[in-house]
Scaffold this motif. Structure first.
Motif, PDB file in Angstrom:
ATOM      1  N   PRO A  28       0.833  -1.214   0.000  1.00 22.84           N
ATOM      2  CA  PRO A  28       0.000   0.000   0.000  1.00 22.84           C
ATOM      3  C   PRO A  28       0.862   1.256   0.000  1.00 22.84           C
ATOM      4  O   PRO A  28       1.939   1.277   0.580  1.00 22.84           O
ATOM      5  CB  PRO A  28      -0.756  -0.131   1.316  1.00 22.84           C
ATOM      6  CG  PRO A  28       0.237  -0.817   2.223  1.00 22.84           C
ATOM      7  CD  PRO A  28       1.040  -1.736   1.358  1.00 22.84           C
ATOM      8  N   ASP A  29       0.385   2.289  -0.643  1.00 23.40           N
ATOM      9  CA  ASP A  29       1.132   3.548  -0.662  1.00 23.40           C
ATOM     10  C   ASP A  29       0.319   4.695  -0.068  1.00 23.40           C
ATOM     11  O   ASP A  29       0.655   5.856  -0.230  1.00 23.40           O
ATOM     12  CB  ASP A  29       1.580   3.897  -2.081  1.00 23.40           C
ATOM     13  CG  ASP A  29       0.422   4.030  -3.048  1.00 23.40           C
ATOM     14  OD1 ASP A  29      -0.754   3.937  -2.605  1.00 23.40           O
ATOM     15  OD2 ASP A  29       0.679   4.208  -4.250  1.00 23.40           O
ATOM     16  N   ARG A  30      -0.771   4.338   0.625  1.00 22.25           N
ATOM     17  CA  ARG A  30      -1.567   5.321   1.367  1.00 22.25           C
ATOM     18  C   ARG A  30      -2.312   4.587   2.486  1.00 22.25           C
ATOM     19  O   ARG A  30      -2.319   3.348   2.519  1.00 22.25           O
ATOM     20  CB  ARG A  30      -2.537   6.059   0.443  1.00 22.25           C
ATOM     21  CG  ARG A  30      -3.607   5.209  -0.207  1.00 22.25           C
ATOM     22  CD  ARG A  30      -4.477   6.087  -1.099  1.00 22.25           C
ATOM     23  NE  ARG A  30      -5.640   5.406  -1.609  1.00 22.25           N
ATOM     24  CZ  ARG A  30      -5.678   4.721  -2.738  1.00 22.25           C
ATOM     25  NH1 ARG A  30      -4.581   4.617  -3.486  1.00 22.25           N
ATOM     26  NH2 ARG A  30      -6.802   4.131  -3.123  1.00 22.25           N
ATOM     27  N   PRO A  31      -2.924   5.296   3.417  1.00 23.77           N
ATOM     28  CA  PRO A  31      -3.576   4.625   4.550  1.00 23.77           C
ATOM     29  C   PRO A  31      -4.669   3.644   4.126  1.00 23.77           C
ATOM     30  O   PRO A  31      -5.361   3.838   3.124  1.00 23.77           O
ATOM     31  CB  PRO A  31      -4.165   5.793   5.346  1.00 23.77           C
ATOM     32  CG  PRO A  31      -3.289   6.952   5.015  1.00 23.77           C
ATOM     33  CD  PRO A  31      -2.927   6.771   3.569  1.00 23.77           C
ATOM     34  N   ILE A  32      -4.798   2.580   4.907  1.00 20.87           N
ATOM     35  CA  ILE A  32      -5.840   1.566   4.709  1.00 20.87           C
ATOM     36  C   ILE A  32      -6.926   1.800   5.761  1.00 20.87           C
ATOM     37  O   ILE A  32      -6.627   1.978   6.945  1.00 20.87           O
ATOM     38  CB  ILE A  32      -5.252   0.151   4.857  1.00 20.87           C
ATOM     39  CG1 ILE A  32      -4.194  -0.101   3.770  1.00 20.87           C
ATOM     40  CG2 ILE A  32      -6.353  -0.910   4.787  1.00 20.87           C
ATOM     41  CD1 ILE A  32      -3.387  -1.366   3.997  1.00 20.87           C
ATOM     42  N   LYS A  33      -8.159   1.790   5.325  1.00 20.01           N
ATOM     43  CA  LYS A  33      -9.290   2.003   6.236  1.00 20.01           C
ATOM     44  C   LYS A  33      -9.851   0.648   6.658  1.00 20.01           C
ATOM     45  O   LYS A  33     -10.194  -0.186   5.805  1.00 20.01           O
ATOM     46  CB  LYS A  33     -10.364   2.826   5.531  1.00 20.01           C
ATOM     47  CG  LYS A  33     -11.563   3.187   6.384  1.00 20.01           C
ATOM     48  CD  LYS A  33     -12.668   3.804   5.543  1.00 20.01           C
ATOM     49  CE  LYS A  33     -12.188   5.011   4.776  1.00 20.01           C
ATOM     50  NZ  LYS A  33     -13.270   5.580   3.927  1.00 20.01           N
ATOM     51  N   LEU A  34      -9.937   0.422   7.956  1.00 22.51           N
ATOM     52  CA  LEU A  34     -10.536  -0.791   8.502  1.00 22.51           C
ATOM     53  C   LEU A  34     -11.884  -0.426   9.121  1.00 22.51           C
ATOM     54  O   LEU A  34     -11.947   0.170  10.192  1.00 22.51           O
ATOM     55  CB  LEU A  34      -9.620  -1.426   9.550  1.00 22.51           C
ATOM     56  CG  LEU A  34     -10.163  -2.623  10.337  1.00 22.51           C
ATOM     57  CD1 LEU A  34     -10.630  -3.743   9.401  1.00 22.51           C
ATOM     58  CD2 LEU A  34      -9.111  -3.148  11.316  1.00 22.51           C
ATOM     59  N   ILE A  35     -12.962  -0.768   8.420  1.00 23.28           N
ATOM     60  CA  ILE A  35     -14.297  -0.408   8.878  1.00 23.28           C
ATOM     61  C   ILE A  35     -14.773  -1.379   9.963  1.00 23.28           C
ATOM     62  O   ILE A  35     -14.723  -2.603   9.794  1.00 23.28           O
ATOM     63  CB  ILE A  35     -15.302  -0.389   7.710  1.00 23.28           C
ATOM     64  CG1 ILE A  35     -14.980   0.785   6.763  1.00 23.28           C
ATOM     65  CG2 ILE A  35     -16.742  -0.275   8.215  1.00 23.28           C
ATOM     66  CD1 ILE A  35     -15.913   0.906   5.575  1.00 23.28           C
ATOM     67  N   VAL A  36     -15.206  -0.812  11.075  1.00 23.02           N
ATOM     68  CA  VAL A  36     -15.852  -1.561  12.153  1.00 23.02           C
ATOM     69  C   VAL A  36     -17.300  -1.086  12.198  1.00 23.02           C
ATOM     70  O   VAL A  36     -17.556   0.080  12.496  1.00 23.02           O
ATOM     71  CB  VAL A  36     -15.161  -1.306  13.510  1.00 23.02           C
ATOM     72  CG1 VAL A  36     -15.929  -1.982  14.645  1.00 23.02           C
ATOM     73  CG2 VAL A  36     -13.723  -1.799  13.474  1.00 23.02           C
ATOM     74  N   PRO A  37     -18.257  -1.964  11.901  1.00 20.69           N
ATOM     75  CA  PRO A  37     -19.652  -1.509  11.804  1.00 20.69           C
ATOM     76  C   PRO A  37     -20.362  -1.391  13.145  1.00 20.69           C
ATOM     77  O   PRO A  37     -21.574  -1.578  13.241  1.00 20.69           O
ATOM     78  CB  PRO A  37     -20.295  -2.596  10.928  1.00 20.69           C
ATOM     79  CG  PRO A  37     -19.504  -3.818  11.211  1.00 20.69           C
ATOM     80  CD  PRO A  37     -18.101  -3.358  11.475  1.00 20.69           C
ATOM     81  N   TRP A  38     -19.613  -1.071  14.197  1.00 23.28           N
ATOM     82  CA  TRP A  38     -20.155  -0.898  15.534  1.00 23.28           C
ATOM     83  C   TRP A  38     -19.480   0.306  16.181  1.00 23.28           C
ATOM     84  O   TRP A  38     -18.440   0.775  15.705  1.00 23.28           O
ATOM     85  CB  TRP A  38     -19.922  -2.136  16.402  1.00 23.28           C
ATOM     86  CG  TRP A  38     -20.317  -3.417  15.733  1.00 23.28           C
ATOM     87  CD1 TRP A  38     -19.474  -4.316  15.141  1.00 23.28           C
ATOM     88  CD2 TRP A  38     -21.633  -3.938  15.545  1.00 23.28           C
ATOM     89  NE1 TRP A  38     -20.184  -5.374  14.611  1.00 23.28           N
ATOM     90  CE2 TRP A  38     -21.513  -5.160  14.841  1.00 23.28           C
ATOM     91  CE3 TRP A  38     -22.908  -3.492  15.921  1.00 23.28           C
ATOM     92  CZ2 TRP A  38     -22.619  -5.938  14.501  1.00 23.28           C
ATOM     93  CZ3 TRP A  38     -24.005  -4.266  15.578  1.00 23.28           C
ATOM     94  CH2 TRP A  38     -23.865  -5.468  14.878  1.00 23.28           C
TER      95      TRP A  38
END
Length: 326
Positions: free
Chosen positions: A29-39
């Motif tokens: 990756p060359d930019r931030p990764i978003k980790l979605i938490v649906p809570w």
């Protein structure tokens, strides 16, 4: 342009395109990764995500940022993940309620099997049946015997219609042939508070949800929903299903990492390797063990088969207890 020259130009262009594409993914990756938490922040899923994100940020080469998207029983955040670009820069955590949702929700905005590419399993944790500290709840057999003898149905708390605690309670009633009064709450925290106060008789929850009241000796774990006892601090001496003559109530809360469908497989492979390495790190292990999580990585294929089997299982369970999609 002469035909031979045009073919040479097209071939050169195709090679350049493949090289550029390969280089782009090689740089991932060359930019931030978003980790979605649906809570909402503060729950067990959020804690798991933050422990993993912190470690992965140190090894994958870019920050992994937890993005809490609560609402609609996890559907808002999960739908956002399903509709994100399949480029590896949006991933999400799904869990047991996502396998139950198709059985109890009439119009889901996403399909767990169709709209996601599995990355890896994260871990599992058995549900625990918590009761109060009175003599009628000194063990599960006493609890059931007392419940069967009562003239009025004992109250069992759950976290809302169609939640795992609701289905677990209904399945318990079905297996024991005991009538319970099912009382809905807005989550395990208030439900367990009322269990401790004696307002309701019991509640199915994870160890993480009950740990503070358990540590204060205000609630008692009577049963783990696994085939055998679990080697988790605080639960080692809690009887399992077989010891109480129960079958068909095996329920594990579980967590898994997924990405939007059609995310490139080499990106999925990198995410999987980084996630499993994070799960193996001592600090992450320590944090998750406190939550009662038994870490368990997998291949994408294994996770896909597991998700399919869980969806099928909960369709059958909902049918057994007569729960219709709403």
């Amino acid at each position: 342009m002469p035909t031979m020259h045009r073919r040479a130009f097209l071939a050169t262009g195709s090679t350049a395109l493949l090289t550029a594409t390969g280089s782009a993914w090689a740089a991932y990756p060359d930019r931030p990764i978003k980790l979605i938490v649906p809570w909402a922040a503060g729950g067990s899923t959020d804690a798991i995500a933050r422990a993993m994100a912190q470690r992965m940020s140190q090894t994958i080469g870019s920050p992994v940022i937890v993005d809490n998207r609560p609402g609609a029983a996890g559907m808002i955040g999960t739908d956002a993940a399903a509709k994100a670009a399949p480029d590896g820069y949006t991933i999400a955590i799904v869990e047991l309620p996502h396998a139950i949702a198709p059985a109890v929700t009439a119009k889901l905005p996403y399909d767990l099997l169709r709209d996601f590419t599995p990355v890896t399993m994260i871990g599992t944790s058995p549900l625990v049946f918590f009761a109060g500290m009175d003599d009628d709840s000194k063990d599960f057999k006493t609890f059931i015997r007392t419940a069967a003898a009562k003239s009025a149905p004992p109250a069992i708390a759950h976290s809302g219609a169609g939640t795992v605690s609701h289905l677990a309670a209904e399945l318990l009633a079905s297996r024991t042939k005991i009538r319970f009064n099912m009382v809905p709450y807005r989550g395990s925290a208030p439900a367990l508070t009322d269990v401790a106060a004696g307002t309701v008789a019991g509640h199915f929850a994870t160890l993480a949800s009950g740990s503070s009241l358990l540590g204060a000796h205000r609630i008692r774990p009577l049963l783990v929903t696994s085939t055998q006892r679990v080697n988790i601090p605080g639960l080692q001496n809690v009887p399992a299903l077989a010891e109480n003559g129960l079958k068909g109530l095996e329920i594990d809360q579980w967590w898994a990492m997924v990405a939007p469908a059609t995310t490139p497989l080499d990106v999925i492979d990198k995410l999987r390797r980084e996630a499993i390495a994070a799960l193996d790190h001592p600090q992450v292990k320590e944090r998750l063990s406190v939550l009662g999580v038994q870490m368990k990585g997998s291949t994408p294929g294994e996770l896909r088969a597991f998700l399919r089997s869980e969806a099928e299982r909960w369709q059958k369970a909902a049918h057994e207890i007569g729960l219709q999609p709403q």
